[in-house]
Motif scaffolding. Structure first.
Motif, PDB file in Angstrom:
ATOM      1  N   ARG A  17     -14.585  -8.807  16.133  1.00 17.65           N
ATOM      2  CA  ARG A  17     -14.039 -10.076  16.611  1.00 17.65           C
ATOM      3  C   ARG A  17     -13.151  -9.944  17.841  1.00 17.65           C
ATOM      4  NH1 ARG A  17     -15.359 -11.165  11.504  1.00 17.65           N
ATOM      5  NH2 ARG A  17     -15.724 -13.333  10.856  1.00 17.65           N
ATOM      6  N   ALA A  18     -12.582  -8.769  18.060  1.00 19.87           N
ATOM      7  CA  ALA A  18     -11.649  -8.625  19.183  1.00 19.87           C
ATOM      8  C   ALA A  18     -11.638  -7.184  19.679  1.00 19.87           C
ATOM      9  CB  ALA A  18     -10.244  -9.045  18.749  1.00 19.87           C
ATOM     10  N   PRO A  19     -11.309  -6.989  20.966  1.00 25.90           N
ATOM     11  CA  PRO A  19     -11.237  -5.633  21.521  1.00 25.90           C
ATOM     12  C   PRO A  19     -10.136  -4.805  20.861  1.00 25.90           C
ATOM     13  CG  PRO A  19     -11.302  -7.285  23.264  1.00 25.90           C
ATOM     14  CD  PRO A  19     -11.065  -8.020  21.978  1.00 25.90           C
ATOM     15  N   ALA A  20     -10.329  -3.488  20.847  1.00 29.82           N
ATOM     16  CA  ALA A  20      -9.358  -2.592  20.219  1.00 29.82           C
ATOM     17  C   ALA A  20      -7.981  -2.721  20.851  1.00 29.82           C
ATOM     18  CB  ALA A  20      -9.862  -1.145  20.314  1.00 29.82           C
ATOM     19  N   ARG A  21      -7.925  -2.921  22.179  1.00 33.88           N
ATOM     20  CA  ARG A  21      -6.637  -2.962  22.865  1.00 33.88           C
ATOM     21  C   ARG A  21      -5.768  -4.126  22.408  1.00 33.88           C
ATOM     22  NH1 ARG A  21     -10.251  -5.310  26.507  1.00 33.88           N
ATOM     23  NH2 ARG A  21      -9.583  -7.330  27.338  1.00 33.88           N
ATOM     24  N   GLU A  22      -6.405  -5.178  21.833  1.00 33.75           N
ATOM     25  CA  GLU A  22      -5.666  -6.376  21.449  1.00 33.75           C
ATOM     26  C   GLU A  22      -5.220  -6.369  19.988  1.00 33.75           C
ATOM     27  OE1 GLU A  22      -8.128  -9.668  22.474  1.00 33.75           O
ATOM     28  OE2 GLU A  22      -7.883  -9.397  24.632  1.00 33.75           O
ATOM     29  N   VAL A  23      -5.875  -5.600  19.145  1.00 32.07           N
ATOM     30  CA  VAL A  23      -5.566  -5.682  17.715  1.00 32.07           C
ATOM     31  C   VAL A  23      -5.249  -4.340  17.070  1.00 32.07           C
ATOM     32  CG1 VAL A  23      -6.973  -7.760  17.430  1.00 32.07           C
ATOM     33  CG2 VAL A  23      -8.011  -5.519  17.042  1.00 32.07           C
ATOM     34  N   SER A  24      -5.580  -3.228  17.726  1.00 37.25           N
ATOM     35  CA  SER A  24      -5.465  -1.930  17.064  1.00 37.25           C
ATOM     36  C   SER A  24      -4.035  -1.574  16.700  1.00 37.25           C
ATOM     37  CB  SER A  24      -6.056  -0.831  17.951  1.00 37.25           C
ATOM     38  OG  SER A  24      -5.379  -0.762  19.183  1.00 37.25           O
ATOM     39  N   VAL A  25      -3.038  -2.107  17.426  1.00 39.00           N
ATOM     40  CA  VAL A  25      -1.650  -1.786  17.123  1.00 39.00           C
ATOM     41  C   VAL A  25      -1.282  -2.206  15.704  1.00 39.00           C
ATOM     42  CG1 VAL A  25      -0.721  -3.958  18.014  1.00 39.00           C
ATOM     43  CG2 VAL A  25       0.701  -1.897  18.028  1.00 39.00           C
ATOM     44  N   PHE A  26      -1.920  -3.240  15.168  1.00 42.54           N
ATOM     45  CA  PHE A  26      -1.607  -3.723  13.830  1.00 42.54           C
ATOM     46  C   PHE A  26      -2.109  -2.766  12.742  1.00 42.54           C
ATOM     47  CE2 PHE A  26      -1.596  -7.426  16.558  1.00 42.54           C
ATOM     48  CZ  PHE A  26      -0.441  -8.071  16.175  1.00 42.54           C
ATOM     49  N   ASP A  27      -2.996  -1.842  13.123  1.00 38.02           N
ATOM     50  CA  ASP A  27      -3.485  -0.858  12.169  1.00 38.02           C
ATOM     51  C   ASP A  27      -2.379   0.095  11.738  1.00 38.02           C
ATOM     52  OD1 ASP A  27      -5.473   0.073  10.578  1.00 38.02           O
ATOM     53  OD2 ASP A  27      -6.461   1.300  12.094  1.00 38.02           O
ATOM     54  N   TYR A  28      -1.310   0.177  12.552  1.00 38.62           N
ATOM     55  CA  TYR A  28      -0.194   1.056  12.223  1.00 38.62           C
ATOM     56  C   TYR A  28       0.609   0.560  11.021  1.00 38.62           C
ATOM     57  CZ  TYR A  28      -0.699   3.836  16.479  1.00 38.62           C
ATOM     58  OH  TYR A  28      -1.158   4.688  17.448  1.00 38.62           O
ATOM     59  N   THR A  29       0.371  -0.659  10.565  1.00 35.27           N
ATOM     60  CA  THR A  29       1.082  -1.147   9.383  1.00 35.27           C
ATOM     61  C   THR A  29       0.707  -0.346   8.140  1.00 35.27           C
ATOM     62  OG1 THR A  29      -0.652  -2.824   9.065  1.00 35.27           O
ATOM     63  CG2 THR A  29       1.332  -3.507  10.248  1.00 35.27           C
ATOM     64  N   GLN A  30      -0.384   0.410   8.202  1.00 38.65           N
ATOM     65  CA  GLN A  30      -0.739   1.250   7.057  1.00 38.65           C
ATOM     66  C   GLN A  30       0.351   2.275   6.766  1.00 38.65           C
ATOM     67  OE1 GLN A  30      -4.640   3.104   7.057  1.00 38.65           O
ATOM     68  NE2 GLN A  30      -4.004   4.595   5.532  1.00 38.65           N
ATOM     69  N   ILE A  31       1.085   2.683   7.802  1.00 38.01           N
ATOM     70  CA  ILE A  31       2.168   3.637   7.606  1.00 38.01           C
ATOM     71  C   ILE A  31       3.213   3.063   6.660  1.00 38.01           C
ATOM     72  CG2 ILE A  31       3.961   4.983   8.770  1.00 38.01           C
ATOM     73  CD1 ILE A  31       2.253   4.712  11.338  1.00 38.01           C
ATOM     74  N   VAL A  32       3.560   1.793   6.862  1.00 39.11           N
ATOM     75  CA  VAL A  32       4.548   1.134   6.013  1.00 39.11           C
ATOM     76  C   VAL A  32       4.017   0.990   4.596  1.00 39.11           C
ATOM     77  CG1 VAL A  32       5.967  -0.930   5.736  1.00 39.11           C
ATOM     78  CG2 VAL A  32       5.428  -0.092   8.029  1.00 39.11           C
ATOM     79  N   PHE A  33       2.755   0.567   4.460  1.00 38.81           N
ATOM     80  CA  PHE A  33       2.146   0.440   3.135  1.00 38.81           C
ATOM     81  C   PHE A  33       2.098   1.791   2.422  1.00 38.81           C
ATOM     82  CE2 PHE A  33      -0.288  -3.220   5.228  1.00 38.81           C
ATOM     83  CZ  PHE A  33       0.580  -4.168   4.718  1.00 38.81           C
ATOM     84  N   ALA A  34       1.719   2.838   3.150  1.00 37.91           N
ATOM     85  CA  ALA A  34       1.610   4.168   2.555  1.00 37.91           C
ATOM     86  C   ALA A  34       2.966   4.680   2.087  1.00 37.91           C
ATOM     87  CB  ALA A  34       0.993   5.146   3.553  1.00 37.91           C
ATOM     88  N   ALA A  35       4.002   4.420   2.890  1.00 37.91           N
ATOM     89  CA  ALA A  35       5.349   4.856   2.513  1.00 37.91           C
ATOM     90  C   ALA A  35       5.802   4.155   1.232  1.00 37.91           C
ATOM     91  CB  ALA A  35       6.329   4.578   3.645  1.00 37.91           C
ATOM     92  N   GLY A  36       5.528   2.855   1.128  1.00 30.86           N
ATOM     93  CA  GLY A  36       5.901   2.105  -0.068  1.00 30.86           C
ATOM     94  C   GLY A  36       5.169   2.590  -1.301  1.00 30.86           C
ATOM     95  N   LEU A  37       3.871   2.812  -1.176  1.00 28.84           N
ATOM     96  CA  LEU A  37       3.082   3.290  -2.313  1.00 28.84           C
ATOM     97  C   LEU A  37       3.470   4.717  -2.689  1.00 28.84           C
ATOM     98  CD1 LEU A  37      -0.426   1.882  -1.280  1.00 28.84           C
ATOM     99  CD2 LEU A  37       1.040   1.054  -3.131  1.00 28.84           C
ATOM    100  N   GLY A  38       3.754   5.538  -1.670  1.00 29.44           N
ATOM    101  CA  GLY A  38       4.174   6.907  -1.944  1.00 29.44           C
ATOM    102  C   GLY A  38       5.474   6.961  -2.719  1.00 29.44           C
ATOM    103  N   PHE A  39       6.398   6.046  -2.401  1.00 26.84           N
ATOM    104  CA  PHE A  39       7.668   5.999  -3.132  1.00 26.84           C
ATOM    105  C   PHE A  39       7.477   5.489  -4.555  1.00 26.84           C
ATOM    106  CE2 PHE A  39      11.372   3.433  -4.437  1.00 26.84           C
ATOM    107  CZ  PHE A  39      12.314   4.451  -4.539  1.00 26.84           C
ATOM    108  N   LEU A  40       6.672   4.431  -4.718  1.00 26.70           N
ATOM    109  CA  LEU A  40       6.492   3.816  -6.026  1.00 26.70           C
ATOM    110  C   LEU A  40       5.755   4.726  -7.004  1.00 26.70           C
ATOM    111  CD1 LEU A  40       5.580   0.136  -5.047  1.00 26.70           C
ATOM    112  CD2 LEU A  40       7.685   0.927  -6.129  1.00 26.70           C
TER     113      LEU A  40
END
Length: 291
Positions: A231-254
């Motif tokens: 749906r969109a070029p990588a340059r416009e949306v790929s930065v949001f893929d970094y939110t996995q870091i936050v999700f992973a940190a939360g799951l790793g702690f829990l």
């Protein structure tokens, strides 16, 4: 919503699904990465198969796109194997971070393969998110037991970035997301099947169930990230893929009791802040274009 806004929502959903996948992969215990990869893709294959069987277009695709399908599947499979190896040998959030170098590589490959231009604002956002990832991973690697899995993790991120670029290529050529997922999943299962036949490691019922959950999570991540990059070029949306870091940190702690240090927390804040800033920037830009 515009296609760009849809892509942003899809890619954040995929980040959560892939963080869940890594958690379940870690929970499945001491099994070979290839065996974990097979079950991860088997579930996604059947999901895509059901969707295509119910669609009017069926399994049709353009034969001229076969090289792109094979390239996406080969590098995607290699990326998964590298990621699972890193997940088994590193802290969960660190392994996820190394895999999330894929957006950075996706932008580079999109520049060379698709000739997609990169604006200063978009480039700055990706660079800031990448710096946040470096704060979390703290690349002061010591010893082969950490260095080798880390290098494998970086390789996995690079392969994933190239695979997602080829997803973008296929999307621009009119190929459907479910068929892209089906082709990739079938290819990956066929590649890993010989190893599974000759060196299968027996699993407990708990391990089998956990791998099924990993497969379900992977299917959700695969469908949503395919929808995002078509749906969109990588340059416009790929930065949001970094939110996995936050999700992973939360799951790793829990689930594993892994508590990030202060540098990691700063990195998470930078990544989340950049994602929010880019989302608001895209909304404002779309509003100006509509006026």
């Amino acid at each position: 919503m515009s296609k760009k806004q849809q892509a942003i929502i899809y890619i954040i959903c995929s980040a959560f699904f892939f963080a869940l996948m890594n958690m379940f992969v870690r929970m499945s215990g001491d099994l070979p990465s290839i065996q974990k990869s097979f079950f991860r893709n088997l579930v996604a294959f059947f999901f895509a198969l059901i969707i295509l069987l119910r669609s009017k277009e069926g399994f049709s695709f353009q034969k001229k796109n076969l090289p792109a399908f094979i390239g996406r599947s080969f590098f995607g499979t290699l990326g998964i194997l590298c990621n699972f190896y890193a997940v088994d040998h590193l802290v969960l959030s660190d392994a996820s971070i190394l895999n999330k170098l894929s957006p950075f590589f996706a932008i580079l490959f999109s520049y060379f393969i698709l000739k997609e231009k990169l604006t200063l604002v978009q480039g700055s956002a990706v660079a800031a998110a990448f710096c946040g990832a470096i704060l979390v991973v703290k690349p002061g690697f010591a010893g082969a037991n950490v260095l080798i899995p880390s290098l494998v993790g970086v390789t996995g991120g690079m392969c994933a970035g190239l695979a997602y670029t080829l997803v973008r290529v296929l999307g621009q050529r009119g190929e459907r997301g479910p068929f892209i997922v089906l082709f990739f999943s079938a290819f990956s299962c066929l590649i890993t099947l010989p190893y599974l036949i000759f060196d299968f490691h027996p699993m407990t019922a708990g391990q089998f169930f956990t791998l099924l959950l990993a497969g379900l999570s992977a299917a959700g991540g695969q469908f949503t990230i395919t929808a995002a990059y078509t749906r969109a070029p990588a340059r416009e949306v790929s930065v949001f893929d970094y939110t996995q870091i936050v999700f992973a940190a939360g799951l790793g702690f829990l689930f594993f009791g892994q508590l990030p240090d202060i540098l990691s927390v700063i990195g998470y804040c930078i990544i989340s802040g950049v994602a929010i800033w880019m989302f608001l920037y895209n909304l404002r830009k779309d509003h100006h274009l509509q006026q």
